[in-house]
Design a protein around this motif. Structure first.
Motif, PDB file in Angstrom:
ATOM      1  N   PHE A   1     -72.646 -54.037  58.056  1.00 43.30           N
ATOM      2  CA  PHE A   1     -71.368 -54.737  57.974  1.00 43.30           C
ATOM      3  C   PHE A   1     -70.270 -53.696  57.773  1.00 43.30           C
ATOM      4  O   PHE A   1     -70.407 -52.800  56.940  1.00 43.30           O
ATOM      5  N   THR A   2     -69.198 -53.808  58.548  1.00 43.70           N
ATOM      6  CA  THR A   2     -68.070 -52.890  58.392  1.00 43.70           C
ATOM      7  C   THR A   2     -66.782 -53.701  58.314  1.00 43.70           C
ATOM      8  O   THR A   2     -66.703 -54.833  58.805  1.00 43.70           O
ATOM      9  N   GLU A   3     -65.778 -53.070  57.716  1.00 45.49           N
ATOM     10  CA  GLU A   3     -64.487 -53.721  57.555  1.00 45.49           C
ATOM     11  C   GLU A   3     -63.402 -52.661  57.676  1.00 45.49           C
ATOM     12  O   GLU A   3     -63.526 -51.571  57.129  1.00 45.49           O
ATOM     13  N   GLN A   4     -62.342 -52.999  58.424  1.00 46.29           N
ATOM     14  CA  GLN A   4     -61.211 -52.092  58.592  1.00 46.29           C
ATOM     15  C   GLN A   4     -59.921 -52.874  58.412  1.00 46.29           C
ATOM     16  O   GLN A   4     -59.796 -54.006  58.904  1.00 46.29           O
ATOM     17  N   PHE A   5     -58.994 -52.252  57.715  1.00 45.13           N
ATOM     18  CA  PHE A   5     -57.675 -52.845  57.531  1.00 45.13           C
ATOM     19  C   PHE A   5     -56.697 -52.066  58.402  1.00 45.13           C
ATOM     20  O   PHE A   5     -56.507 -50.871  58.205  1.00 45.13           O
ATOM     21  N   ILE A   6     -56.113 -52.734  59.378  1.00 45.11           N
ATOM     22  CA  ILE A   6     -55.131 -52.106  60.253  1.00 45.11           C
ATOM     23  C   ILE A   6     -53.894 -52.993  60.239  1.00 45.11           C
ATOM     24  O   ILE A   6     -53.945 -54.151  60.638  1.00 45.11           O
ATOM     25  N   GLU A   7     -52.810 -52.398  59.772  1.00 44.89           N
ATOM     26  CA  GLU A   7     -51.544 -53.106  59.593  1.00 44.89           C
ATOM     27  C   GLU A   7     -51.788 -54.363  58.757  1.00 44.89           C
ATOM     28  O   GLU A   7     -52.256 -54.258  57.648  1.00 44.89           O
ATOM     29  N   ASN A   8     -51.509 -55.519  59.287  1.00 45.12           N
ATOM     30  CA  ASN A   8     -51.677 -56.753  58.521  1.00 45.12           C
ATOM     31  C   ASN A   8     -52.901 -57.547  58.948  1.00 45.12           C
ATOM     32  O   ASN A   8     -52.952 -58.757  58.784  1.00 45.12           O
ATOM     33  N   ARG A   9     -53.886 -56.863  59.501  1.00 48.78           N
ATOM     34  CA  ARG A   9     -55.103 -57.546  59.965  1.00 48.78           C
ATOM     35  C   ARG A   9     -56.345 -56.926  59.332  1.00 48.78           C
ATOM     36  O   ARG A   9     -56.372 -55.747  59.008  1.00 48.78           O
ATOM     37  N   VAL A  10     -57.379 -57.764  59.219  1.00 45.56           N
ATOM     38  CA  VAL A  10     -58.672 -57.329  58.718  1.00 45.56           C
ATOM     39  C   VAL A  10     -59.669 -57.500  59.862  1.00 45.56           C
ATOM     40  O   VAL A  10     -59.827 -58.605  60.398  1.00 45.56           O
TER      41      VAL A  10
END
Length: 126
Positions: A101-110
């Motif tokens: 499982f991976t998660e990235q925060f880019i600007e205002n999105r997950v």
């Protein structure tokens, strides 16, 4: 009296009967028929299994500013896990191994991504 192997239809019946006998003798049946019963592991398993395919699930959602962001992230991963389990079941499996499982925060999105290997776990008697 039929001669062994003389008729394709007789051979198919013999093969089907043999497969049914072996499946019953080895008690090789699916563990779960529902997605909730699909077994999940983030690593390898030490049980006899057949590898079927790799399954993927993804999620993109707006980032919500909250003091309790961890709860939001956990809910997202639970939805991804549920989707992986359904896809594994659709592929004919009853288990998932090597799940990541991976998660990235880019600007205002997950952006969340999950993947794993769908397997068919076999139960055998020793």
């Amino acid at each position: 009296m039929a001669i062994f192997g003389s008729n394709n239809e007789e051979k198919e019946v013999r093969d089907r009967d043999r497969e049914e006998y072996l499946a019953e003798k080895n008690n090789q049946k699916r563990i779960g028929q529902k997605w909730q019963d699909v077994q999940v592991s983030t690593g390898p398993i030490n049980v006899n299994h057949d590898v079927l395919t790799v399954v993927f699930a993804k999620s993109v959602r707006p980032k919500i500013e909250s003091e309790d962001e961890t709860i939001l992230s956990t809910n997202g991963f639970e939805n991804l896990l549920q989707e992986l389990q359904k896809k594994a079941l659709d592929a004919g499996g009853n288990g998932l191994i090597h799940c990541h499982f991976t998660e990235q925060f880019i600007e205002n999105r997950v952006y969340q991504l999950a993947y794993g290997t769908a397997v068919n776990i076999k139960i055998t008697r020793f």
